[in-house]
Design a protein around this motif. Structure first.
Motif, PDB file in Angstrom:
ATOM      1  N   ASP A  13     -17.660  26.666   9.093  1.00  0.00           N
ATOM      2  CA  ASP A  13     -16.322  26.282   8.632  1.00  0.00           C
ATOM      3  C   ASP A  13     -16.288  24.837   8.155  1.00  0.00           C
ATOM      4  O   ASP A  13     -15.550  24.494   7.244  1.00  0.00           O
ATOM      5  N   GLU A  14     -17.095  23.975   8.801  1.00  0.00           N
ATOM      6  CA  GLU A  14     -17.070  22.551   8.450  1.00  0.00           C
ATOM      7  C   GLU A  14     -17.503  22.318   6.996  1.00  0.00           C
ATOM      8  O   GLU A  14     -17.119  21.336   6.371  1.00  0.00           O
ATOM      9  N   PRO A  74     -23.519  27.551  21.065  1.00  0.00           N
ATOM     10  CA  PRO A  74     -23.024  28.249  22.252  1.00  0.00           C
ATOM     11  C   PRO A  74     -21.505  28.421  22.264  1.00  0.00           C
ATOM     12  O   PRO A  74     -20.963  28.936  23.233  1.00  0.00           O
ATOM     13  N   THR A  75     -20.800  27.994  21.211  1.00  0.00           N
ATOM     14  CA  THR A  75     -19.337  28.030  21.291  1.00  0.00           C
ATOM     15  C   THR A  75     -18.755  29.240  20.568  1.00  0.00           C
ATOM     16  O   THR A  75     -19.452  29.955  19.861  1.00  0.00           O
ATOM     17  N   ASP A  77     -16.917  29.733  18.051  1.00  0.00           N
ATOM     18  CA  ASP A  77     -16.897  29.883  16.597  1.00  0.00           C
ATOM     19  C   ASP A  77     -18.267  30.268  16.027  1.00  0.00           C
ATOM     20  O   ASP A  77     -18.419  30.455  14.836  1.00  0.00           O
ATOM     21  N   SER A 114     -25.520  25.885  32.110  1.00  0.00           N
ATOM     22  CA  SER A 114     -24.278  26.640  32.300  1.00  0.00           C
ATOM     23  C   SER A 114     -24.479  28.080  31.845  1.00  0.00           C
ATOM     24  O   SER A 114     -25.439  28.406  31.151  1.00  0.00           O
ATOM     25  N   ARG A 116     -22.725  29.561  29.734  1.00  0.00           N
ATOM     26  CA  ARG A 116     -22.592  29.532  28.286  1.00  0.00           C
ATOM     27  C   ARG A 116     -23.946  29.260  27.632  1.00  0.00           C
ATOM     28  O   ARG A 116     -24.302  29.853  26.619  1.00  0.00           O
ATOM     29  N   ASN A 117     -24.694  28.329  28.220  1.00  0.00           N
ATOM     30  CA  ASN A 117     -25.993  28.008  27.650  1.00  0.00           C
ATOM     31  C   ASN A 117     -26.997  29.138  27.834  1.00  0.00           C
ATOM     32  O   ASN A 117     -27.824  29.398  26.965  1.00  0.00           O
TER      33      ASN A 117
ATOM     34  N   GLU B 192     -21.958  19.465  24.150  1.00  0.00           N
ATOM     35  CA  GLU B 192     -21.095  20.483  23.542  1.00  0.00           C
ATOM     36  C   GLU B 192     -20.651  21.501  24.601  1.00  0.00           C
ATOM     37  O   GLU B 192     -19.467  21.840  24.684  1.00  0.00           O
ATOM     38  N   SER B 193     -21.597  21.948  25.424  1.00  0.00           N
ATOM     39  CA  SER B 193     -21.255  23.009  26.383  1.00  0.00           C
ATOM     40  C   SER B 193     -20.353  22.475  27.505  1.00  0.00           C
ATOM     41  O   SER B 193     -19.425  23.147  27.942  1.00  0.00           O
ATOM     42  N   ALA B 196     -16.927  22.299  26.088  1.00  0.00           N
ATOM     43  CA  ALA B 196     -16.331  23.640  25.977  1.00  0.00           C
ATOM     44  C   ALA B 196     -15.786  24.091  27.338  1.00  0.00           C
ATOM     45  O   ALA B 196     -14.706  24.678  27.414  1.00  0.00           O
ATOM     46  N   ASP B 197     -16.535  23.781  28.405  1.00  0.00           N
ATOM     47  CA  ASP B 197     -16.048  24.137  29.742  1.00  0.00           C
ATOM     48  C   ASP B 197     -14.807  23.325  30.120  1.00  0.00           C
ATOM     49  O   ASP B 197     -13.839  23.852  30.662  1.00  0.00           O
ATOM     50  N   ALA B 213     -12.986  23.105  15.754  1.00  0.00           N
ATOM     51  CA  ALA B 213     -14.407  23.189  15.391  1.00  0.00           C
ATOM     52  C   ALA B 213     -15.155  22.088  16.119  1.00  0.00           C
ATOM     53  O   ALA B 213     -14.673  20.959  16.214  1.00  0.00           O
ATOM     54  N   TYR B 214     -16.347  22.440  16.660  1.00  0.00           N
ATOM     55  CA  TYR B 214     -17.210  21.470  17.345  1.00  0.00           C
ATOM     56  C   TYR B 214     -18.235  20.954  16.343  1.00  0.00           C
ATOM     57  O   TYR B 214     -18.973  21.740  15.766  1.00  0.00           O
ATOM     58  N   LEU B 215     -18.311  19.632  16.173  1.00  0.00           N
ATOM     59  CA  LEU B 215     -19.268  19.054  15.236  1.00  0.00           C
ATOM     60  C   LEU B 215     -20.148  18.048  15.969  1.00  0.00           C
ATOM     61  O   LEU B 215     -19.803  16.878  16.097  1.00  0.00           O
ATOM     62  N   ARG B 222     -17.778  15.477  17.661  1.00  0.00           N
ATOM     63  CA  ARG B 222     -16.489  15.414  16.986  1.00  0.00           C
ATOM     64  C   ARG B 222     -15.797  16.758  17.134  1.00  0.00           C
ATOM     65  O   ARG B 222     -16.434  17.800  16.988  1.00  0.00           O
TER      66      ARG B 222
END
Lengths: 422, 422
Positions: A13-14, A74-75, A77, A114, A116-117, B192-193, B196-197, B213-215, B222
């Motif tokens: 998306d970015e 891992p997110t 999106d 985690s 998630r990871n 990032e993870s 997210a948590d 969005a995660y950048l 960001r």
């Protein structure tokens, strides 16, 4: 031998809102071009299942190779992995080796892993897993009608390593490619138009299988000479002959290396092999020269240290510049920059001392000394030299140009000194 | 109101070999996103008629707007104009106004107009001509089934002016657009993870018109929060509310700014507004912190200078570190890095002194102190603090992470100091 076509699909998306530049696709296009693959399309799409499927359909219909980046994180999106697994008719299952590698990855970083990871070790059971040493998301390789489809993480340095170590070897194995070779001649201190005039005659004589591209950057001009043919040995020899002639025309003071060389690496190696050392006294470059030098592993063997003398008092107290000379000539002057170079060489007891003093901008310019005015000095074991440059009005580029110009002066001075000491 | 979709087609052989970055598409994507258009695909293709036709067919089938750049120049490889004229059923004819403008363009530049250049005034008789004030190739606007198809030159500054002055007004007139807004929250020191948590609950509560969005980048994460709606005032307020909540969850120690802010700029501004000054003592970061700080115009108002103490003797002689402590604890230790920070603060007589000492790699690691081990210290007017970090095994990223972590510690310390001095 027919041409091999590849499509590149970058997912994220970015990219669609223009927030990041698509550097991944230009890297991949460049590396694939080098081995003789023709890039047919580069397509950027959002993280959306429907777009991924439609694009894959279209690419598989017309290309031999497909390379996908992005959407493996891992997110929530990140949907590429699940979409590809389903597209090629597989299921996500824990991949043992990737699981172990993830455990190791987090263990060495002393971080907790985690849930998630851990999901990153769930991979489609119908792909060849491409291990990712630099991150948590492995690459994947699917085959459809003998066409390889690569899926790589979008993080640039993870993607780059996977391209070089996994993707290119697979492509070389799967396809019969023409031989390509290219050499990039690295120059500094030459403008694009000046260079074109200098080498015009050489360029006109080039045979049709050799092409040249001008790749300018601040203070640098890279010239990429490429050749294509069916005999690897012959094309390499032919290319070398033409490049040798080009280097002779451009001259050693301008040509500092080839391909991936950098001025800081070339100068560093010369210091190391000649048992010489370096220190830096930076004003307008603000630490950028030291930063470039120390970006090279092992630079502590020849770089002793530096002083960033941003204020006048630092120039006087740390480097021994005469206060009266700053008053008389200004901080941006031959006298001051030479004293800085001599001073820092003494402070750190090194073979060479580099110094810079200039007006990087946007403020601080005058009629007599406009923004971009820069003095660079080099104190060698037996002499001190300096020169004045007039760069442009962009702060960032002025700092880069001053830094690279200084490193080139150092490179030439090391050669001179080593030759004279023999 | 339904979403309006646009495709961007960038044409040029130079894109397919990875020679240039596609900055045009990110500019166009960014500007169209701002006015509420959704970019569906960005496609790069070579200068080849067949590719242009196939891509146009596919884009016209699924998008409302098509923007094409590139291939309008005067040389033989530029075939976009002829291809589009034929595609939309028109013929190339001299366009009087463009002819006059070309004459004027060359007259003001005191250049001769060549036959090749005059051909640029030949335009399809079935398009609306978009005048190009900055160059010789006008833009073109075709309509097919009420869908606008724009064709613009690939030279960035010519393209940009045409987007702002011609393309956006046409799109605003032709379509009823939603309002869009986004804020990018800048954080450091968060994986990032982990993030997210931390924000999972907040994320789950987001209304459907808000997306995140995660950048990620080395040491930075960001988070871009976007909203779409029909009332500009309402969506901005709604977005601000959600962002405020997010910032509260992440905390001030991690959130350092928004949108285009940088740590060096934020920290610099805080120094300036509080009348505070800074000096740096860098070992493993090799001048990178100073370089980041001095990249900001006007930094000479608060940055006095720095010492790059790459060797032990520089640490001892320039910064006053006790030789016995280096022997006892090693150069990468709490004791040494704190002495470096205190020392440099004294040498340059500044409010704050930052120091780094670590093992950037790839060499120099041990079982006890593996590559990536980094000590960072900050000497403030009233105290000295330090912390140990374990970064990764990549030299370049270790230097970046250490530098940004140090700048963030400085940012927090300035706030603390300013608050306590009130």
């Amino acid at each position: 031998m027919h041409a091999i076509f590849s499509d590149i699909i970058t997912i994220g998306d970015e990219l669609m809102i223009g927030q990041v530049l698509n550097t991944n696709s230009s890297f991949i296009a460049s590396e694939l071009t080098k081995i003789g693959v023709t890039i047919q399309r580069i397509i950027s799409i959002p993280d959306r299942e429907q777009d991924i499927i439609l694009t894959l359909n279209s690419c598989l219909a017309s290309s031999d190779i497909i390379i996908i980046t992005g959407g493996l994180g891992p997110t929530s999106d990140d949907i590429t992995k699940g979409t590809l697994a389903a597209y090629f008719g597989g299921n996500l299952k824990i991949h043992e080796e990737s699981y172990k590698q993830l455990e190791f990855f987090f263990k060495t970083r002393r971080a907790k892993i985690s849930e998630r990871n851990m999901k990153q070790a769930e991979l489609p059971d119908n792909c060849i897993v491409l291990p990712n040493k630099n991150g948590t998301a492995p690459g994947m390789l699917f085959y459809q009608n003998n066409k390889p489809v690569f899926s790589l993480p979008g993080v640039p340095f993870e993607m780059k390593a996977l391209i070089m170590e996994e993707v290119l070897p697979v492509i070389r194995k799967d396809f019969e490619l023409p031989f390509k070779s290219n050499i990039t001649v690295l120059t500094t201190g030459l403008a694009e138009s000046t260079t074109a005039d200098m080498i015009g005659e050489w360029e006109n004589k080039l045979p049709p299988d050799i092409t040249i591209a001008y790749l300018p950057a601040p203070a640098l001009l890279r010239l990429r000479i490429s050749i294509t043919g069916n005999n690897n040995y012959q094309i390499k020899n032919k290319l070398n002959d033409h490049v040798s002639e080009l280097v002779k025309i451009l001259g050693k003071n301008h040509v500092f290396g080839f391909d991936e060389d950098t001025l800081q690496e070339v100068a560093g190696k010369k210091l190391l092999t000649n048992n010489l050392t370096l220190s830096t006294a930076e004003s307008c470059t603000g630490g950028n020269i030291a930063q470039l030098i120390t970006s090279i592993p092992g630079s502590s063997d020849y770089f002793m240290g530096g002083i960033i003398a941003y204020s006048n008092s630092a120039k006087i107290e740390q480097l021994g510049v005469k206060a009266s000379d700053i008053e008389l000539y200004g901080a941006v002057s031959k006298s001051v920059v030479e004293q800085m170079a001599v001073g820092v060489r003494k402070v750190f007891n090194t073979s060479f001392g580099i110094a810079t003093s200039g007006i990087a901008g946007p403020g601080g310019g005058s009629e007599e000394k406009p923004v971009g005015t820069t003095w660079i000095a080099l104190a060698s074991p037996n002499k001190v030299t300096s020169a004045k440059y007039l760069f442009g009005d962009n702060r960032e580029r002025n700092i880069i140009r001053a830094s690279l110009t200084a490193l080139n002066l150092l490179r030439i001075a090391i050669d001179d000194f080593a030759k004279n000491s023999k």
